[in-house]
Design an enzyme around this catalytic site. Sequence first.
Site, PDB file in Angstrom:
ATOM      1  N   CYS A  61      -6.789 -60.535 -23.441  1.00  0.00           N
ATOM      2  CA  CYS A  61      -7.116 -59.345 -22.947  1.00  0.00           C
ATOM      3  C   CYS A  61      -7.258 -59.388 -21.397  1.00  0.00           C
ATOM      4  O   CYS A  61      -7.690 -60.207 -20.587  1.00  0.00           O
ATOM      5  CB  CYS A  61      -8.813 -59.143 -23.262  1.00  0.00           C
ATOM      6  SG  CYS A  61      -9.747 -57.723 -22.412  1.00  0.00           S
ATOM      7  N   ASP A  64      -7.958 -50.278  -9.123  1.00  0.00           N
ATOM      8  CA  ASP A  64      -6.873 -50.065  -9.937  1.00  0.00           C
ATOM      9  C   ASP A  64      -5.593 -50.476  -9.381  1.00  0.00           C
ATOM     10  O   ASP A  64      -5.042 -49.764  -8.211  1.00  0.00           O
ATOM     11  CB  ASP A  64      -6.928 -48.680 -10.470  1.00  0.00           C
ATOM     12  CG  ASP A  64      -5.916 -48.515 -11.810  1.00  0.00           C
ATOM     13  OD1 ASP A  64      -6.616 -48.184 -13.012  1.00  0.00           O
ATOM     14  OD2 ASP A  64      -4.778 -48.546 -11.794  1.00  0.00           O
ATOM     15  N   HIS A 124     -16.767 -58.530 -23.623  1.00  0.00           N
ATOM     16  CA  HIS A 124     -15.527 -57.688 -24.033  1.00  0.00           C
ATOM     17  C   HIS A 124     -16.276 -56.718 -25.175  1.00  0.00           C
ATOM     18  O   HIS A 124     -16.821 -56.938 -26.109  1.00  0.00           O
ATOM     19  CB  HIS A 124     -14.719 -58.463 -24.780  1.00  0.00           C
ATOM     20  CG  HIS A 124     -13.489 -57.780 -25.220  1.00  0.00           C
ATOM     21  ND1 HIS A 124     -12.296 -57.558 -24.423  1.00  0.00           N
ATOM     22  CD2 HIS A 124     -13.193 -57.251 -26.334  1.00  0.00           C
ATOM     23  CE1 HIS A 124     -11.557 -56.978 -25.333  1.00  0.00           C
ATOM     24  NE2 HIS A 124     -12.033 -56.871 -26.448  1.00  0.00           N
ATOM     25  N   ASN A 153     -10.945 -43.196 -20.856  1.00  0.00           N
ATOM     26  CA  ASN A 153     -10.070 -43.091 -21.797  1.00  0.00           C
ATOM     27  C   ASN A 153     -10.192 -44.082 -22.971  1.00  0.00           C
ATOM     28  O   ASN A 153     -10.491 -45.137 -22.943  1.00  0.00           O
ATOM     29  CB  ASN A 153      -8.435 -43.451 -21.254  1.00  0.00           C
ATOM     30  CG  ASN A 153      -8.131 -42.538 -20.060  1.00  0.00           C
ATOM     31  OD1 ASN A 153      -8.290 -41.473 -19.933  1.00  0.00           O
ATOM     32  ND2 ASN A 153      -7.410 -43.154 -19.180  1.00  0.00           N
ATOM     33  N   THR A 177      -5.121 -47.853 -22.323  1.00  0.00           N
ATOM     34  CA  THR A 177      -4.006 -48.903 -22.422  1.00  0.00           C
ATOM     35  C   THR A 177      -4.597 -50.329 -22.559  1.00  0.00           C
ATOM     36  O   THR A 177      -3.915 -51.029 -23.105  1.00  0.00           O
ATOM     37  CB  THR A 177      -2.798 -48.829 -21.242  1.00  0.00           C
ATOM     38  OG1 THR A 177      -3.649 -48.688 -19.945  1.00  0.00           O
ATOM     39  CG2 THR A 177      -2.263 -47.134 -21.382  1.00  0.00           C
ATOM     40  N   HIS A 206     -10.477 -52.786 -23.450  1.00  0.00           N
ATOM     41  CA  HIS A 206     -11.679 -53.607 -22.925  1.00  0.00           C
ATOM     42  C   HIS A 206     -12.307 -52.117 -22.374  1.00  0.00           C
ATOM     43  O   HIS A 206     -11.701 -51.900 -21.434  1.00  0.00           O
ATOM     44  CB  HIS A 206     -11.343 -54.626 -22.040  1.00  0.00           C
ATOM     45  CG  HIS A 206     -12.569 -55.375 -21.417  1.00  0.00           C
ATOM     46  ND1 HIS A 206     -12.672 -56.771 -21.351  1.00  0.00           N
ATOM     47  CD2 HIS A 206     -13.519 -54.919 -20.851  1.00  0.00           C
ATOM     48  CE1 HIS A 206     -13.826 -57.108 -20.689  1.00  0.00           C
ATOM     49  NE2 HIS A 206     -14.376 -56.064 -20.261  1.00  0.00           N
ATOM     50  N   HIS A 263     -13.522 -49.494 -20.154  1.00  0.00           N
ATOM     51  CA  HIS A 263     -13.761 -49.480 -18.550  1.00  0.00           C
ATOM     52  C   HIS A 263     -14.028 -48.089 -18.236  1.00  0.00           C
ATOM     53  O   HIS A 263     -13.470 -47.229 -18.925  1.00  0.00           O
ATOM     54  CB  HIS A 263     -12.613 -50.131 -18.033  1.00  0.00           C
ATOM     55  CG  HIS A 263     -11.054 -49.252 -18.533  1.00  0.00           C
ATOM     56  ND1 HIS A 263     -10.600 -49.766 -19.704  1.00  0.00           N
ATOM     57  CD2 HIS A 263     -10.411 -48.452 -18.174  1.00  0.00           C
ATOM     58  CE1 HIS A 263      -9.631 -49.150 -19.986  1.00  0.00           C
ATOM     59  NE2 HIS A 263      -9.347 -48.179 -18.927  1.00  0.00           N
ATOM     60  N   HIS A 304     -12.877 -45.178 -14.893  1.00  0.00           N
ATOM     61  CA  HIS A 304     -12.367 -44.951 -13.923  1.00  0.00           C
ATOM     62  C   HIS A 304     -13.151 -44.202 -12.873  1.00  0.00           C
ATOM     63  O   HIS A 304     -13.923 -43.421 -13.198  1.00  0.00           O
ATOM     64  CB  HIS A 304     -11.064 -44.255 -14.151  1.00  0.00           C
ATOM     65  CG  HIS A 304      -9.979 -44.648 -15.120  1.00  0.00           C
ATOM     66  ND1 HIS A 304      -8.830 -45.499 -14.710  1.00  0.00           N
ATOM     67  CD2 HIS A 304      -9.954 -44.906 -16.408  1.00  0.00           C
ATOM     68  CE1 HIS A 304      -8.282 -45.851 -15.675  1.00  0.00           C
ATOM     69  NE2 HIS A 304      -8.898 -45.610 -16.767  1.00  0.00           N
TER      70      HIS A 304
END
Length: 113
Positions: free
Chosen positions: A3, A29, A45, A86, A94, A97, A99, A101
């Site tokens: 990961c 990012d 995780h 997402n 994509t 794990h 997250h 933004h």
Amino acid sequence: MDCIFCKIVAGEIPSNKVYEDEKILVFKDINPCAPVHNVIIPKEHILSCADDITEDNVDIIAYIFTKIPHIAKLSGLEDGYRIVNNCGENGAQTVKHIHFHLIGGEKLSEKLN
Ligand code: AMP
Ligand code: ZN
């Protein structure tokens, strides 16, 4: 575990850190979509929002949201920002794990995509 974000947490892959404490990590990012685009992750995780937030790990999600105002201030986002998650295949997740933004630094479009 294979990961990318766990490897960033472990220091095996470099990142441009914005904020870190014992539970979460925030880094820039690598492919920003706005003048400010940071990624907020729990160090533990968790796969995604789909089925993986449980009574046992929900505290870390709440913790992230209590920290967002501080992280936004550190990021220079006094005038507002967008938080995006997402989730899953059609959500274009994509990295598997979880997250969030943190996006801003300009007036964002009212349309989400
Ligand atoms: P998502 O498409 O929601 O899964 O978001 C994954 C995000 O992680 C994308 O915006 C990528 O640009 C970003 N990303 C992937 N690898 C790295 C990395 N090594 N350092 C920083 N950001 C990354
Ligand atoms: Zn991970």
